[in-house]
Design an enzyme around this catalytic site. Structure first.
Site, mmCIF file in Angstrom:
data_model
loop_
_atom_site.group_PDB
_atom_site.id
_atom_site.type_symbol
_atom_site.label_atom_id
_atom_site.label_comp_id
_atom_site.label_asym_id
_atom_site.label_seq_id
_atom_site.Cartn_x
_atom_site.Cartn_y
_atom_site.Cartn_z
ATOM 1 N N HIS A 9 0.843 -1.192 0.000
ATOM 2 C CA HIS A 9 0.000 0.000 0.000
ATOM 3 C C HIS A 9 0.879 1.243 0.000
ATOM 4 O O HIS A 9 2.031 1.213 0.435
ATOM 5 C CB HIS A 9 -0.946 0.016 1.210
ATOM 6 C CG HIS A 9 -0.280 0.322 2.523
ATOM 7 N ND1 HIS A 9 -0.114 1.609 2.988
ATOM 8 C CD2 HIS A 9 0.271 -0.489 3.458
ATOM 9 C CE1 HIS A 9 0.496 1.561 4.172
ATOM 10 N NE2 HIS A 9 0.741 0.308 4.475
ATOM 11 N N CYS A 10 0.330 2.343 -0.536
ATOM 12 C CA CYS A 10 0.983 3.639 -0.437
ATOM 13 C C CYS A 10 0.118 4.501 0.477
ATOM 14 O O CYS A 10 -0.549 3.982 1.373
ATOM 15 C CB CYS A 10 1.163 4.256 -1.818
ATOM 16 S SG CYS A 10 -0.375 4.500 -2.731
ATOM 17 N N MET A 11 0.096 5.807 0.282
ATOM 18 C CA MET A 11 -0.647 6.666 1.196
ATOM 19 C C MET A 11 -2.150 6.454 1.125
ATOM 20 O O MET A 11 -2.847 6.558 2.123
ATOM 21 C CB MET A 11 -0.331 8.134 0.902
ATOM 22 C CG MET A 11 0.982 8.608 1.470
ATOM 23 S SD MET A 11 1.072 10.381 1.451
ATOM 24 C CE MET A 11 -0.277 10.804 2.555
ATOM 25 N N THR A 12 -2.662 6.157 -0.079
ATOM 26 C CA THR A 12 -4.115 6.091 -0.251
ATOM 27 C C THR A 12 -4.608 4.800 -0.875
ATOM 28 O O THR A 12 -5.796 4.526 -0.837
ATOM 29 C CB THR A 12 -4.600 7.259 -1.142
ATOM 30 O OG1 THR A 12 -3.955 7.167 -2.422
ATOM 31 C CG2 THR A 12 -4.270 8.606 -0.505
ATOM 32 N N ARG A 13 -3.701 3.986 -1.463
ATOM 33 C CA ARG A 13 -4.149 2.872 -2.293
ATOM 34 C C ARG A 13 -3.640 1.526 -1.794
ATOM 35 O O ARG A 13 -2.491 1.400 -1.401
ATOM 36 C CB ARG A 13 -3.666 3.070 -3.739
ATOM 37 C CG ARG A 13 -4.033 4.405 -4.346
ATOM 38 C CD ARG A 13 -3.444 4.534 -5.742
ATOM 39 N NE ARG A 13 -3.638 5.871 -6.284
ATOM 40 C CZ ARG A 13 -3.261 6.258 -7.495
ATOM 41 N NH1 ARG A 13 -2.671 5.383 -8.295
ATOM 42 N NH2 ARG A 13 -3.463 7.491 -7.895
#
Length: 502
Positions: A29-33
């Site tokens: 995952h990244c910041m939002t996804r």
């Protein structure tokens, strides 16, 4: 339902819709996804995933990305990983995901997504994504340390709590002082080497004793070359390690390979890469200063206007090394506040769409749920759920970002640097990270005014130029089509505007 149960329920709802555990090859995952590697993309039930309450949108790229928003994604991901592991370990021989039915995807939407994926899968873009994958895991620490640095600067300027500020300085600066080690670790991991060897090779960059090493007629400085040097050092370490694995006998591999990797890559770093990366880092800082001091408004217009397409393609994270290099050199990046204006244009466009489509309850509901994340700098829900599927409003949203970027760029040209001490947030969430060369008050005022310009320009451009008469007629008719369905008139308008498909 408790927060923990809610995130578990979200993960449990997503898993069967992506083809089950056996269809999942990787989870990150990244910041939002939530980013998933999948065996068979055809098994994914896109529309049902988009209909989940916690899902803001989906993005098909080199990985399948489900937009959950900041905070939520960090809590759903471990729940999802646990479910995948449990399901794989308990899978019966007859286990298999249910295939998606042909009716679940519109033929036109599938063709557009396939076209965009093929267009994005160039070697250069794939390389940029690999670079982005190195830095994405570092973003939470960059944000946390950046906010602490901003708080510490405020306390120092106000002469408050003098006994606490040295401790805050240590917390804010400790990570940045060792960021080369983390970059080296993740570089080796991304390119298929042993992560700890990548960190070991990159650690020579920040070791104080490098001041005794002379290269190109000059003594090195601790930290010289920064993250760029760490990238090069760790990549070279991976190359040396792979060559050793092919040639060194297994009996002595555990002794020879790590030693040769650190020795060869370390010497090359000390007597070449650090100096060269230091020169490049200096050039990047000088180029950014020159760009904004000589062409501030024009440069800001281009940067603010082009950032949304980068976000749409998932390539915006490739800018992270540049931001990090600027932060290492000047203490803040002057590019991020300008790029953040793209989100302001998107918000203004969304408000105009809401007012222009009074009878389209589907789109208005999407806007109401996605608008507040947009104010906080999370633009994917508005991009993929509203403006991009409609076509022309995506272009007018870019126009709003361009005017906001021009405003902030103009002030940079006039001598007021508006920067951010960390990367990650934008919109209102960037306020705690702002810094500049003329005090916090002026910096905040310029950034806030830039947001207002972006909101207004995005709103006006979309309200007056974002729709044709045919589009307004169709989109305001009942039953109102969801944006993802792209009515024929919208498709024609998007083709005329040259807008990529959703």
């Amino acid at each position: 339902m408790s927060e923990e149960n809610k995130h578990h329920a979200t993960a449990a709802a997503i898993l069967p819709l992506v083809g089950g555990a056996r269809n999942v090859t990787s989870v990150a995952h990244c910041m939002t996804r939530l980013r998933l590697g999948l065996h068979d993309r055809s098994l994914v039930q896109d529309e049902r995933i988009k209909a989940l309450p916690a899902v803001m949108g989906v993005v098909e790229d080199d990985t399948y990305q489900i937009v959950l928003g900041p905070g939520t994604v960090a809590r759903v991901t471990p729940e999802f990983e646990a479910l995948v592991d449990a399901e794989k370990s308990a899978a019966a021989p007859e286990y298999g995901p249910e295939p998606v039915t042909a009716g679940e995807l519109a033929a036109q939407g599938a063709a557009l997504r396939a076209e965009r994926k093929a267009r994005n899968a160039t070697p250069f873009k794939l390389f940029l994504r690999r670079i982005a994958n190195i830095f994405v895991p570092l973003i939470p620490a960059l944000i946390g340390c950046g906010i602490i640095a901003g708080l510490n600067g405020l306390l120092v300027n106000l002469h408050w709590l003098p006994g606490l500020t040295p401790a805050l300085t240590a917390m804010a600066s400790g990570f940045m002082a060792l960021i080369a080690v983390f970059v080296g670790y993740h570089t080796a991991k991304e390119f298929g080497g042993t992560p700890v060897l990548g960190g070991a090779v990159a650690s020579v960059i920040v070791y104080a004793g490098v001041a005794d090493v002379e290269a190109f007629g000059r003594h090195l400085s601790p930290g010289q070359g920064g993250v760029l040097g760490a990238l090069g050092a760790a990549w070279l370490g991976v190359y040396v390690e792979k060559q050793c694995r092919r040639r060194v006998p297994e009996a002595v591999d555990v002794l020879v390979t790590p030693t040769v990797t650190v020795l060869v890559a370390g010497l090359a770093t000390l007597f070449g890469l650090m100096f060269l990366a230091g020169e490049v880092s200096t050039w990047i800082g000088d180029a950014a200063d020159w760009l904004l001091s000589h062409g501030g408004a024009g440069a800001g217009f281009l940067l603010g206007g082009l950032f949304l397409p980068l976000v749409m393609l998932g390539l915006h994270q490739a800018l992270i090394p540049i931001h990090t290099t600027l932060i290492e050199g000047a203490g803040f990046t002057v590019l991020l506040p300008i790029l953040a204006m793209a989100g302001a244009g998107q918000v203004g466009a969304a408000i105009a769409i809401y007012l222009r489509l009074p009878r389209n309850t589907s789109i208005r509901t999407t806007i109401k749920s996605a608008l507040w994340p947009g104010f906080l700098g999370v633009g994917e829900p508005l991009i993929y759920g509203v403006s991009l599927p409609l076509g022309r409003p995506f272009v007018t949203a870019c126009a709003g970002g361009a005017f906001g970027g021009a405003f902030v760029g103009l002030f940079n040209q006039l001598g007021t640097d508006v920067g951010s001490t960390a990367i990650g947030p934008s919109g209102w969430a960037l306020f705690p990270l702002l810094d500049g060369n003329h005090g916090l008050g002026r910096t905040v005022a310029v950034y806030a005014a830039g947001l207002l310009v972006g909101y207004a320009a995005g709103f006006l451009a979309t309200y007056y130029f974002g729709f044709t008469r045919t589009m307004l007629t169709e989109l305001n008719s009942a039953p109102a089509p969801a944006p993802q369905e792209r009515p024929a008139s919208v498709e024609r308008a998007a083709e005329k505007a040259g807008t990529p498909g959703a």
